[in-house]
Design a protein around this motif. Structure first.
Motif, mmCIF file in Angstrom:
data_model
loop_
_atom_site.group_PDB
_atom_site.id
_atom_site.type_symbol
_atom_site.label_atom_id
_atom_site.label_comp_id
_atom_site.label_asym_id
_atom_site.label_seq_id
_atom_site.Cartn_x
_atom_site.Cartn_y
_atom_site.Cartn_z
ATOM 1 N N ASP A 164 -1.740 -2.755 -5.823
ATOM 2 C CA ASP A 164 -2.618 -3.837 -5.358
ATOM 3 C C ASP A 164 -2.133 -5.195 -5.870
ATOM 4 O O ASP A 164 -1.873 -5.369 -7.064
ATOM 5 C CB ASP A 164 -4.054 -3.607 -5.834
ATOM 6 C CG ASP A 164 -4.768 -2.543 -5.028
ATOM 7 O OD1 ASP A 164 -4.113 -1.928 -4.168
ATOM 8 O OD2 ASP A 164 -5.974 -2.313 -5.255
ATOM 9 N N GLN B 283 -4.605 1.875 2.034
ATOM 10 C CA GLN B 283 -5.480 1.767 0.860
ATOM 11 C C GLN B 283 -6.625 2.760 0.953
ATOM 12 O O GLN B 283 -6.960 3.443 -0.028
ATOM 13 C CB GLN B 283 -6.027 0.344 0.737
ATOM 14 C CG GLN B 283 -5.053 -0.660 0.166
ATOM 15 C CD GLN B 283 -5.661 -2.039 0.009
ATOM 16 O OE1 GLN B 283 -6.627 -2.391 0.702
ATOM 17 N NE2 GLN B 283 -5.110 -2.836 -0.892
ATOM 18 N N SER C 17 0.812 -1.213 0.000
ATOM 19 C CA SER C 17 0.000 0.000 0.000
ATOM 20 C C SER C 17 0.846 1.264 0.000
ATOM 21 O O SER C 17 0.414 2.305 -0.505
ATOM 22 C CB SER C 17 -0.929 0.002 1.220
ATOM 23 O OG SER C 17 -1.907 -1.009 1.095
ATOM 24 N N ASN D 240 -5.495 2.447 -7.191
ATOM 25 C CA ASN D 240 -5.238 1.067 -6.777
ATOM 26 C C ASN D 240 -3.809 0.641 -7.074
ATOM 27 O O ASN D 240 -3.510 -0.550 -7.173
ATOM 28 C CB ASN D 240 -6.215 0.103 -7.471
ATOM 29 C CG ASN D 240 -6.047 0.108 -8.978
ATOM 30 O OD1 ASN D 240 -5.397 0.997 -9.539
ATOM 31 N ND2 ASN D 240 -6.623 -0.876 -9.645
#
Length: 350
Positions: free
Chosen positions: A270, A161, A95, A267
C-alpha cells in the motif's frame, strides 16, 4: 517473430523514411543529462550522510540499509519505467506486490495456518498464471479495447486489494516455507540476494532497452504511437507484453518484500506506487512516454534510498520522509523542465 524483426523496426524514425525523432534520440543518447545531474546530487547526499552520522559510510549500512532495502523499489521502478517509456502506466503494480505473495502463502501454508497445504512448486505454478492474467487483462483492455489506462489500472488496483484481503481474511501469514523467505535473507558470494537482484535487474533492463529491437520498439511506441505502427511495429502486442512483464516484475518485488519481512500482510504494498513514480520521475523517465533510460531510473532509486537512510539515521519521523519525497518529485520536475529548455535552445516546446 515478424513483428520484432530488425527490418520492420524503425524506432528512431518519426515516420517511415523520416529523420530520427526526438524521443528516439533521447532513448539512444549515450549520456543522458539527467544522469549527469543525478550523480553529483547523490555524491552531495552521501557527503551529507557521512557528516550527519559516522555509521552512514559503513559497508553494512550501504549494502544492507540502502541497496538491499531499495531492491524491492528498484524492481518495481524497472517495471513501471518500461511501461512509462512505452507511453502508458500501471497503478495496479502496487497491489500485485501484495496479491501475488498472499495467494502463494495461502496455497502453500498448512491447514492449521489457514492455508491449502499445497507443495511450494504447485503453489508457484498457480500463482504465476494468475499474475500473468493480471497483466493480460490490463493489456487487453488498454491496447485492444482502447480503455483509459488510468481507470483500468486503478480499477485493477482496487480489485486486487479486495482479493488480497479476501484471501487472507485480513490476517498476516508469518509461517512461510524457506523457499518464500530466501529472497529476503539469502546470501550469494557474501552479498544479499536482494542486492544482486537490484544490480543485475537494472543492468539487464538497460541492455534490453538500449540494444535490442524490442527495447527500441518500446521507445518508438511511447514517442509516437501512430509512427510506430506505420513503421511496422505491432503496438497492440507490444503493449500487452510490456504490461504482462510489468506484472511479473511486481510479483517478484512482492516475493522479495515478503522474504525481507518474513511474512505477508493484507496491506502489503500500500502506498508504494507513489514512491515508484517518484524514483522514475527523478530518474528522468518521461510520463509522456518515449524518453528516459534505466540508468537514470536506477540512480533515482539510489537517491531516494540514500535520503531515506539519512533521515532514518537522524531519527526523523516517517511522515517527514514522505514529505521529502514529494518535494524531491517537484524539484525533479523543475530540473527536467529547465534541462528541456536548455537543450532546446530556450525554444518553447509543445
Amino acid at each position: 517473430m515478424s513483428a520484432l524483426s530488425p527490418k520492420k523496426l524503425a524506432p528512431e524514425r518519426a515516420a517511415v523514411g523520416g529523420p530520427p525523432s526526438h524521443a528516439a534520440r533521447r532513448g539512444r543518447r549515450s549520456v543522458d543529462p539527467v544522469v549527469l545531474t543525478l550523480l553529483p546530487i547523490i555524491v552531495l547526499a552521501v557527503i551529507v550522510g557521512a557528516v550527519v552520522n559516522p555509521a552512514f559510510l559503513t559497508t553494512t549500512n550501504i549494502i544492507d540499509n540502502i541497496i538491499t532495502t531499495s531492491a524491492v523499489l528498484g524492481v518495481l521502478v524497472i517495471a513501471e519505467s518500461l511501461i512509462l517509456i512505452g507511453g502508458y502506466f500501471d497503478l495496479s503494480l502496487q497491489s500485485t506486490v501484495g496479491f501475488a505473495p498472499m495467494l502463494l502463502a495461502v496455497l502453500v501454508s498448512s491447514a492449521a495456518d489457514n492455508g491449502v497445504g499445497l507443495p511450494f512448486g504447485v503453489g508457484l505454478l498457480i500463482t504465476i498464471p494468475a499474475v500473468l492474467l493480471i497483466g493480460l487483462a490490463n493489456g487487453l483492455m488498454i491496447a485492444k479495447m482502447k480503455l483509459n489506462a488510468f481507470i483500468v489500472t486503478l480499477a485493477m488496483l482496487i480489485l486486487l486489494q479486495g482479493l488480497t484481503i479476501g484471501l487472507s481474511g485480513g490476517q498476516t501469514y508469518a509461517v512461510l516455507p524457506r523457499a518464500m523467505t530466501y529472497l529476503g535473507d539469502g546470501v550469494i558470494l557474501g552479498l544479499p540476494v536482494q542486492a544482486w537482484i537490484f544490480v543485475l535487474a537494472f543492468a539487464a533492463a538497460y541492455v534490453f532497452m538500449k540494444f535490442t529491437p524490442t527495447g527500441r520498439s518500446i521507445y518508438a511506441m511511447g514517442g509516437n504511437l501512430e509512427a510506430a505502427r506505420a513503421a511496422g511495429i505491432r503496438t497492440t502486442r507490444l503493449t500487452i507484453g510490456v504490461l504482462v512483464f510489468g506484472s511479473l516484475l511486481a510479483a517478484l518485488a512482492g516475493l522479495m518484500l515478503t522474504g525481507r519481512i518474513a511474512s505477508v500482510t493484507a496491506n502489503q504494498g500500500d502506498g508504494l506506487i507513489f514512491t515508484v513514480f517518484a524514483a522514475a520521475v527523478i530518474g528522468g523517465i518521461s510520463l509522456n512516454g518515449g524518453r528516459g533510460n534505466l540508468i537514470g531510473a536506477g540512480l533515482g532509486v539510489i537517491l531516494l534510498g540514500v535520503i531515506q537512510n539519512i533521515l532514518t539515521l537522524s531519527n526523523v519521523p516517517s511522515f517527514w520522509i514522505n514529505a521529502a519525497y514529494g518535494a524531491i518529485i517537484l524539484a525533479a520536475l523543475l530540473v527536467g523542465w529547465l534541462s528541456q529548455h536548455r537543450f532546446s535552445g530556450g525554444r518553447k516546446t509543445a
